[in-house]
Enzyme design. Structure first.
Site, short mmCIF file in Angstrom:
data_model
loop_
_atom_site.label_atom_id
_atom_site.label_comp_id
_atom_site.label_asym_id
_atom_site.label_seq_id
_atom_site.Cartn_x
_atom_site.Cartn_y
_atom_site.Cartn_z
N TYR A 297 0.86 -1.19 0.00
CA TYR A 297 0.00 0.00 0.00
C TYR A 297 0.89 1.24 0.00
O TYR A 297 1.99 1.22 0.56
CB TYR A 297 -0.91 0.01 1.23
N GLU A 298 0.39 2.30 -0.61
CA GLU A 298 1.25 3.47 -0.81
C GLU A 298 1.65 4.15 0.50
O GLU A 298 2.59 4.94 0.52
CB GLU A 298 0.57 4.48 -1.75
N SER A 299 1.00 3.82 1.59
CA SER A 299 1.38 4.37 2.89
C SER A 299 2.73 3.84 3.37
O SER A 299 3.21 4.27 4.41
CB SER A 299 0.31 4.04 3.93
#
Lengths: 280, 265, 280, 265
Positions: free
Chosen positions: D61-63
């Site tokens: 996930y981009e987090s």
């Protein structure tokens, strides 16, 4: 995977390699294996070439060295490196020389899959005269002139780390240098580790290299010696001091390499001989 | 703190020129200064300062260790001791990008092989680059430490071979003509600490000029050990002798260091 | 330092600010303090503007927003943001819109004290038509065209973290977003923390921001609410859902802000009122 | 694994179009695939795949969470659950530089507000940019996920408002004419999974073409819910109905998720 197999499968003559480690976690055992397998014509990258690169150069594996500081830290010169540069022995060594900032940025850009790195550097120095890779680029917004260098994207990166789990995920800690960048910048990465454990038990945000980013993970205890592995063993300073006279003469160097590398099946045997002879 | 008079008496009774040099250098580092520390003499002086009058100086080594407080001096730039005693350890790219280039460094503290009258430094080659008489280790972090730090201190024993008229290779930038017209963020070399005294850039010409002599050293000695025609400041000060505390702490530090590094694996 | 003092000393009308946090550790309490002190004409940077920026926009603090994704995650729109963009209420909002990659790179370049960032991005999209900051730059070695954006270097960065020690060194962990970059890119940084502890007990290579890089460290428990603080409290999802109808209408929004921010002395009082009213 | 015949019988007895869509999407994710996951429907499908047939799929996930294995679906892209169950968590700049731009992603899995026949996506505005009828959240990670991932899957319910002739804003690039001449590393959208079927780029024109229908859906329905003249492949396959296992795991996942997110602080 056994280190012998990893090197045989992924390291070929004529390739570019990074064996990285900033004083800490230097992959000596892997370097020995490359020497033992007789690899030739390599282009080596390294910010801080020290004993293992000295050995690879002295054993004739290396055509070109890209680096930013070459020495035996706290002791003096790399005699094999100097012999190659100054006398062309055992073969001429092409060098391409940078600052640490340039190399660190070039690895970072390599890991980021960029063709070049931009940084504030090389102001007023002579490096550009001798290294055509160093150029200037203007900021498209401010017009400011900055330095740039091509990114480093080696064929193979080789590092040593403290631990891997059984899936091959690798954990390193302490002084981590440019190892993550070298691994992610390379087409293939070989990692030797002190120990394979059931659970890495990594802290949040610890430096973990997932198994799927690595070509091979090999358990090689003491594989960084005479460098150190934080949490496992200290830097063997006496070895660095004692290396100086060994490397100073071509004959004593070759004898040492014969006994402790070429005549050994693997690093385990090297280690036994070093123990036998009271070196460790 | 011990009584100054008594301390001086003790000190004068015997200290080496190298000790004077380290002590003189250490005094230049103020408390709370953020210092990017080179290995060897700079590291010795910076840690001495930290142990004496600058307990909150922030020592940073290029291996990524920030706010480190080593109990013994590191032999290499990346000794485990530096990591163990650091506030935090970052990667080397981060060190050079966010911390040095980021403009976070007050003082860059460097050693050198050769220096010229402008504070340009050579740690690359003696002789022609392509056919060197002596191949030195190379740049390391120096080129960008010299330009990105707020100011630079250099520590180097004085000799005609080290203090030269012309460098074979400029590894890192000093002041003077070479610096003209370059957009350098930092102020460049502001102090050159030697075993004989201290040199500082002349306010107008920028040439490194002898501004202080250590006790017992003479202008003649300093000139004899300089490969260019050394300029001497009108007002030449004398460095105060090392205090008993300074010598005691320095010697204890070096003793601990020697013991630690003689050890095996 | 008390948060009220930190904001008063370091945040001025007309400045550029980054209140960062990628879902995690969003500095809500600090945002409330800026609103309470009536700051105006701010340029706000944020990758993921959410409720706190919605509140700042709705309360008329903001002239310009630079962002890459604006929404109430998992719920829907930011109504105050949309009202400002679509209707100019309470005042027109200038927007400058990026992708996450562009913003992340721009923060990274800001922390590195570079004037611009280079990356592979914005291929074939319409962003360039509306954002003149997006340009192309050619690699000096390969000729390849890459995207570039100006770096982000705000006047003030504001973040929330888990812990500080008594010297003011700050530790954060979990999803760390662009917080370190925002702090190091800014001229001044204000950090609110859940707790001040005797010893950070940080893991090797943990994310620690040394005290000397920070302008102010303020203890504000629950200061990220309704965002979360890993190890302290979870994300208050119900709050995000319930915010939607509050923010939808100008009146209900203003009433809420009056009761829970403007009429409160500090975040402690906000928290008490939220408790009183059964919101937390 | 349960008996397929029995599973089908159970499944056909009742499942929604949304469930069919998630199941169909999940089947496209192979084991050991490295997948950059968008929040919402992509996240649901990717985790379903991981729980059924792709236990070693690497979800990113981009987090900054790499190799995450959430027990409940995240409501936001940065939920604590993603960090707790991740192999490692890196900073967001590192995520976009080393991992996405670094070419480490096999599949980028995206949602969308609007899509056109080439797979270009709009999540920015409906109406003119400077005077939008509807202001959408904006780009997030999509523009670079769409170009740097090896290939892209998009999941989106079919409707004339979502499947449009022309986008008001191209937030992220698809295939077709716009892509011509751009040096895009990845192959772009290769699958568009809807509640009615699956669209794939035509091998010659690159236009998204209906290649599979979910059980019960018709070509007429698909055309009616598409804002452009939908092309249909000569060989149209039928998606196998969800198996009992697929439905069971999906429903349990959604139930756990609803319970977890209804909770308070």
């Amino acid at each position: 995977m056994h280190l012998e197999e990893a090197v045989r499968r992924f390291v070929k003559d004529g390739q570019s390699l990074s064996l990285e480690g900033f004083t800490h976690l230097i992959p000596h055992a892997a370097g020995h294996e490359i020497i033992r397998q007789g690899r030739r014509d390599l282009t080596l990258y390294r910010m801080t070439p020290d004993l293992i690169y000295d050995q690879m150069i002295g054993m004739g594996c290396v055509r070109k060295l890209v680096f930013s500081w070459g020495g035996n830290p706290g002791v003096g010169s790399l005699h094999r490196f100097r012999d190659a540069v100054e006398q062309g022995w055992p073969q001429p060594l092409e060098i391409r020389e940078h600052s640490h900032a340039a190399m660190a940025n070039a690895y970072e850009a390599g890991a980021a899959n960029l063709p070049f790195a931009v940084f504030r550097g090389y102001l007023g120095t002579d490096h550009q005269k001798h290294n055509p890779d160093i150029r200037r680029i203007a900021c498209p917004y401010t017009g400011e002139e900055l330095a740039c260098v091509p990114s480093i994207r080696p064929d193979v990166a080789v590092i040593h780390a403290q631990q891997a789990d059984r899936e091959g995920n690798v954990l390193l800690w302490g002084i981590v240098g440019v190892q993550k960048e070298a691994v992610l910048a390379a087409r293939h990465a070989i990692v030797t580790v002190e120990e394979i454990v059931d659970d890495l038990d990594a802290a949040p945000n610890a430096m973990v290299l997932p198994a799927w980013t690595l070509a091979a993970v090999c358990e090689v205890p003491n594989g960084a010696h005479p460098s150190y592995a934080h949490g496992y063993y200290k830097r063997h300073n006496r070895f660095y001091t004692q290396w100086d006279p060994v490397a100073r003469e071509r004959d004593s160097f070759r004898d040492w390499m014969q006994r402790y590398v070429m005549d050994c099946r693997d690093f385990g045997e090297t280690w036994s001989r070093l123990q036998e002879d009271g070196h460790v | 703190m011990s009584d100054p008079a008594r301390a001086d008496a003790q000190a004068v009774s015997g200290y080496s020129a190298d000790e004077m040099m380290s002590v003189a250098a250490s005094r230049l580092l103020d408390d709370r200064t953020v210092c990017f520390v080179g290995i060897g003499l700079p590291s010795e002086a910076a840690n001495l300062a930290r142990l004496i009058h600058a307990p909150n100086a922030v020592l940073i080594y290029e291996s990524g260790t920030i706010g480190t407080r080593p109990d013994v001096l590191p032999l290499s730039i990346g000794d485990g001791e530096l990591a163990d005693t650091a506030r935090t350890v970052v990667s080397v790219p981060e060190m050079f990008r966010y911390w040095l280039q980021g403009g976070r460094i007050d003082v860059g503290f460097l050693g050198a092989a050769q220096i010229d009258r402008w504070g340009n430094i050579n740690t690359t080659v003696i002789g022609p680059y392509d056919k060197p008489r002596t191949r030195l280790p190379g740049a390391g972090g120096a080129p960008e430490i010299a330009t990105s730090s707020g100011r630079v201190y250099v520590i180097l024993r004085q000799s005609p071979r080290a203090f030269v008229e012309e460098l074979d290779f400029v590894t890192s930038l000093g002041g003077g003509p070479r610096r003209q017209g370059l957009a350098v963020p930092g102020a460049g070399p502001q102090k050159l600490i030697t075993d004989l005294g201290i040199l500082e850039p002349h306010p107008e010409t920028g040439e490194l000029t002898l501004t202080a002599l250590h006790p017992g050293a003479t202008v003649e000695q300093a000139k004899a050990k300089t490969g260019w025609a050394l300029q001497v400041a009108d007002r030449l000060t004398e460095t105060p002798v090392p205090s008993a505390q300074e010598l005691e702490v320095l010697r204890a530090l070096k003793k601990r260091t020697a013991e630690a590094h003689s050890g095996d694996v």
